[in-house]
Scaffold this active site. Structure first.
Site, mmCIF file in Angstrom:
data_model
loop_
_atom_site.group_PDB
_atom_site.id
_atom_site.type_symbol
_atom_site.label_atom_id
_atom_site.label_comp_id
_atom_site.label_asym_id
_atom_site.label_seq_id
_atom_site.Cartn_x
_atom_site.Cartn_y
_atom_site.Cartn_z
ATOM 1 N N TYR A 227 39.410 37.374 43.370
ATOM 2 C CA TYR A 227 38.112 38.095 42.920
ATOM 3 C C TYR A 227 37.836 39.264 43.816
ATOM 4 O O TYR A 227 37.374 40.586 43.476
ATOM 5 C CB TYR A 227 37.090 37.370 42.596
ATOM 6 C CG TYR A 227 37.130 36.543 41.354
ATOM 7 C CD1 TYR A 227 37.152 37.364 40.234
ATOM 8 C CD2 TYR A 227 37.043 35.048 41.317
ATOM 9 C CE1 TYR A 227 37.270 36.376 39.045
ATOM 10 C CE2 TYR A 227 36.942 34.386 40.250
ATOM 11 C CZ TYR A 227 37.416 35.150 38.903
ATOM 12 O OH TYR A 227 37.158 34.494 37.968
ATOM 13 N N THR A 258 46.141 37.816 37.661
ATOM 14 C CA THR A 258 44.761 37.829 38.106
ATOM 15 C C THR A 258 44.196 36.689 38.010
ATOM 16 O O THR A 258 44.463 35.611 37.116
ATOM 17 C CB THR A 258 44.027 38.865 37.163
ATOM 18 O OG1 THR A 258 43.907 38.266 35.979
ATOM 19 C CG2 THR A 258 44.503 40.107 37.128
ATOM 20 N N ASP A 259 43.024 36.320 38.925
ATOM 21 C CA ASP A 259 42.012 35.363 38.362
ATOM 22 C C ASP A 259 41.432 35.959 37.341
ATOM 23 O O ASP A 259 41.409 37.251 36.993
ATOM 24 C CB ASP A 259 41.084 35.495 39.776
ATOM 25 C CG ASP A 259 40.460 34.044 39.741
ATOM 26 O OD1 ASP A 259 40.322 33.231 38.570
ATOM 27 O OD2 ASP A 259 39.966 33.379 40.765
ATOM 28 N N TRP A 260 40.676 35.112 36.655
ATOM 29 C CA TRP A 260 40.154 35.375 35.345
ATOM 30 C C TRP A 260 38.967 36.232 35.426
ATOM 31 O O TRP A 260 37.753 36.064 35.987
ATOM 32 C CB TRP A 260 39.631 34.057 34.674
ATOM 33 C CG TRP A 260 40.791 33.576 33.708
ATOM 34 C CD1 TRP A 260 40.741 33.162 32.262
ATOM 35 C CD2 TRP A 260 42.044 33.103 34.035
ATOM 36 N NE1 TRP A 260 41.884 32.569 32.051
ATOM 37 C CE2 TRP A 260 42.779 32.681 32.968
ATOM 38 C CE3 TRP A 260 42.761 33.312 35.509
ATOM 39 C CZ2 TRP A 260 44.188 32.020 33.144
ATOM 40 C CZ3 TRP A 260 44.225 33.023 35.316
ATOM 41 C CH2 TRP A 260 44.758 32.440 34.151
ATOM 42 N N GLY A 261 39.223 37.554 34.731
ATOM 43 C CA GLY A 261 38.026 38.791 34.820
ATOM 44 C C GLY A 261 38.124 39.401 36.375
ATOM 45 O O GLY A 261 37.329 40.270 36.503
#
Length: 727
Positions: A227, A258-261
């Site tokens: 993130y 990606t990590d989420w978001g």
């Protein structure tokens, strides 16, 4: 005839299942290029972003399936609804919960790491998952990090050696491991935006090695970005981290997810190496068009940039090429096995890992083991004796088929004892992202606990942390180093009425122990998953001799930890930026170099027996850069019970031109010895592993000179040393 049939079937499975050889074939690359030629731009872009919370699109008209992902790394997460984070309420998605990765690291046993990976990979395959989102190898920098329990400790060498077999085990099932979080996601506080600044030496020597091993030795098929930002760019689309280091220098041929978001910019996501974008929208298509999947950064916004000539379509082709390669290894691999779930074999593996990971920290007057035939009265006190630990913690939450509590484990093993139980304290319910205080009366809980403690021959206090917010939990960090929920007050009152008290510490982090001199024994038991109570009882009863070693340092006080010794800008930062001012001196490197005595050092762990190390030698005295150093020693179990010990070899550069830690782990080996038995072991260390990262030339440098190898059973319990020269 039946026997012959099964033998031939097994042989066929072995023949068709060398996945790595098949996956790297030229024919696969040719097929990928043929597919890319047939895809429209829209179809390519659809493959580069989510279509639901945990899946991305295939191409139905060409028979290309979807990719399905699941959170790990300790088990296969329960099914989640298409567009929300709500549980889908399936009735057949309960899994085996394996011990947290801190426990796995504490085993110092790569063979168990392989068993772990293979078993969890079988469960993911059975659930028809293509990508398992784990394991995690971010470095333990501060004991306040809420997500440390998901990682493999403070030492890059240990994490490197433990992550590789885990990957191999998972991917044998045709399921991709997804190593995370690349890189420098070493705190949860402000994780979504904090910009990390650190030296190149610290980056390459401490924070990158486990990821590099995952790529070059583990041959991992996917990696998850972090993130946070690094030097002003978000890690999921970072030109240096992804394009140069990961994909160019390390030749990673897999998929960056990606990590989420964690995606923030279309152009950077396109040009700086991101392949699959997940979680950008929080509501998919359910309530508005703003966060619809077609509006992800790698969807319509990128399509417009390509159509306007701002970005070449070949940029997308490279992403699709990597995604198709991932699919040929997973969802389009017709020879992958079927998998299995919740088998007795998996429960046995979970229990074995838990047994070997439990660390005995103190054992005054041989308090442990407790005779399982005892008829004494044992008071089991503490919320953690019964609290479910597979729930909570963030994305690593699990819906397990069963979770044996410590209390149940003790009740089943100590059948002759009179076991009393009191909760003692209450942490409140576990809700992600916020703290809900308990409605139970703390004073009355304490009074009840003290009452049964006064009636018992001994007290086993089962306390520590849990998976609630601001504890060992994703989303934010701990707010205090001491035990939470007024446990120190409870312990103090218990000790006044019963000094025959031991602590069973359930946590994924170090805690402050001002009461340590007053308790008889301490066992660090981590979060152990489905078989937690059984494994704890196995150790406490003496059925299994403890052999776990700490994968991180326990400081006496928080300020003794390197990250916390330099003020706010070092941790947690000023809200925008953060500087790793301790540089390469993380964990035991800091304590030993600065001569700060820890509460418990890295690699520490007691046993119910004793060991001695003698006759240490190296195969020669002088080495060159391409040589491998072979160190041998004799280890003897001098006690009366069988046990396992971990030989640890640390290197000290005696004549370096730059600052180096006083010692660094360079080799280890776990040995099983019967009472009275001796074994001679060898540990090989490539001379090049004595290099440091030279940030003036941006390359590894091996200097000639004198090195000392320290052979022991922890970073501070050194038995013998050997001096060698490097030419």
């Amino acid at each position: 005839m039946k026997k012959l049939f099964f033998i031939s079937l097994f042989s066929a499975c072995v023949f068709i299942n060398p996945l790595i050889a098949q996956n790297n074939s030229e024919s696969m690359d040719k097929k990928i290029e043929e597919i890319i030629k047939q895809l429209t731009l829209k179809e390519k872009l659809d493959m580069c972003h989510a279509q639901s919370k945990f899946s991305s699109k295939g191409v139905a008209r060409l028979g290309i399936p979807e990719l399905w992902m699941s959170d790990g790394p300790h088990g296969v997460r329960a099914e989640i609804e298409w567009d929300t984070w709500n549980h889908a309420q399936w009735t057949n998605d309960s899994c085996t919960a394996f011990p947290a990765l801190t426990c796995l690291a504490a085993t110092f046993n790569p063979d168990l790491s392989y068993k772990y990976g293979k078993a969890i990979g079988q469960e993911a395959r059975y659930r028809k998952k293509d990508v398992l989102l784990g394991p995690g190898v971010n470095i333990y920098r501060t004991p306040l990090n809420g997500r440390n329990f998901e990682y493999m400790g403070e030492d890059p060498y240990l994490a490197s050696k433990m992550v590789v077999p885990y990957i191999h085990g998972v991917q044998e099932n045709g399921v991709a491991a997804c190593v995370k979080h690349y890189v420098l996601n070493n705190q949860e506080h402000w994780r979504d935006h904090i910009n990390v600044e650190l030296s190149d030496r610290a980056l390459y020597e401490i924070y990158l090695p486990a990821f590099k091993a995952a790529v070059q030795e583990g041959k991992v098929w996917s990696i998850m970005g972090a993130y946070n930002q690094f030097r002003g760019q978000y890690c999921c689309h970072n030109e240096l981290l992804v394009n140069k280091i990961l994909k160019k220098d390390w030749a990673f041929d897999g998929t960056l997810i990606t990590d989420w978001g964690a995606t923030h910019n279309t152009k950077q996501a396109a040009l700086y190496g991101l392949d699959i974008e997940m979680g950008t929208g929080t509501d998919g298509l359910t309530s508005s068009s703003k966060n619809a999947y077609d509006n992800y950064y790698l969807a319509n916004p990128l399509r417009k940039m390509i159509e306007n000539g701002e970005i070449e379509e070949s940029v997308v082709d490279d992403k699709v090429r990597r995604i198709l390669r991932l699919m040929f290894r997973t969802s389009m691999n017709k020879s992958r096995p079927f998998g299995s779930m919740n088998s007795q074999e998996h429960f046995d593996i979970a229990r074995e890992i838990a047994q070997e990971g439990i660390v005995l920290l103190k054992n005054e007057d041989n308090f442990f083991p407790i005779d399982p035939k005892t008829t004494k009265t044992i008071a089991i006190i503490g919320e953690n004796a019964t609290k479910v630990m597979t729930l909570g913690g963030g994305s690593s939450e699990l819906k397990t088929i069963h979770e044996i509590s410590p209390l149940q484990g003790f009740q089943e093993r100590f059948t002759n004892a009179n076991i009393l139980h009191a909760m003692g304290y209450s942490s409140g319910p576990s809700v992600y992202g916020r703290v809900i205080p308990s409605k139970l009366n703390a004073k009355s809980l304490r009074s009840q606990a003290v009452k049964i403690a006064s009636q018992a021959d001994m007290v086993l206090y089962v306390g520590g942390l849990n998976k609630n917010h601001h504890q060992d939990c994703e989303g934010d960090d701990r707010l205090q180093f001491e035990l939470p929920f007024e446990q120190e007050k409870l312990l103090s009152e218990i000790l006044k009425v019963n000094k025959n008290t031991a602590l069973i510490l359930v946590s994924g982090n170090a805690v402050e122990m001002p009461w340590i001199s007053k308790v008889k024994a301490i066992a660090q038991v981590w979060y152990l998953g489905s078989e937690a109570g059984h494994a704890i009882a196995d150790i406490i009863s003496g059925d299994v001799n403890p052999s776990g070693k700490l994968p991180f340092t326990f400081p006496v006080k928080l300020e003794d930890n390197a990250a916390h010794s330099f003020g706010k800008l070092s941790y947690p930062g000023d809200g925008k930026n953060q500087e790793y001012k301790e540089d390469i001196l993380v964990g035991y490197r800091w304590h030993d170099t600065k001569n700060i005595k820890p509460l418990f050092e890295f690699g520490f762990g007691l046993s119910y027996t004793n060991f001695d190390i003698t006759n240490t030698s190296s195969d020669k005295n002088t080495y060159h850069s391409n040589d491998t150093i072979s160190i041998s020693c004799e280890i003897k179990n001098t006690g009366k019970v069988d046990g396992k010990e971990t030989i640890q070899i640390y290197a000290k550069d005696k004549s370096s031109s730059v600052l180096r830690p006083s010692k660094e782990l360079k080799g280890f080996k776990k040995i099983n010895l019967r009472a009275g038995e001796s074994k001679t072991i060898q540990i090989k260390i490539p001379v090049k592993k004595l290099s440091f990262f030279d940030d003036t030339n941006m390359n590894w440098k091996l200097e000639k000179g004198e090195f000392q190898f320290l052979i022991g059973t922890s970073s501070r319990n050194i038995y013998q040393s050997i001096d060698i020269k490097v030419e």
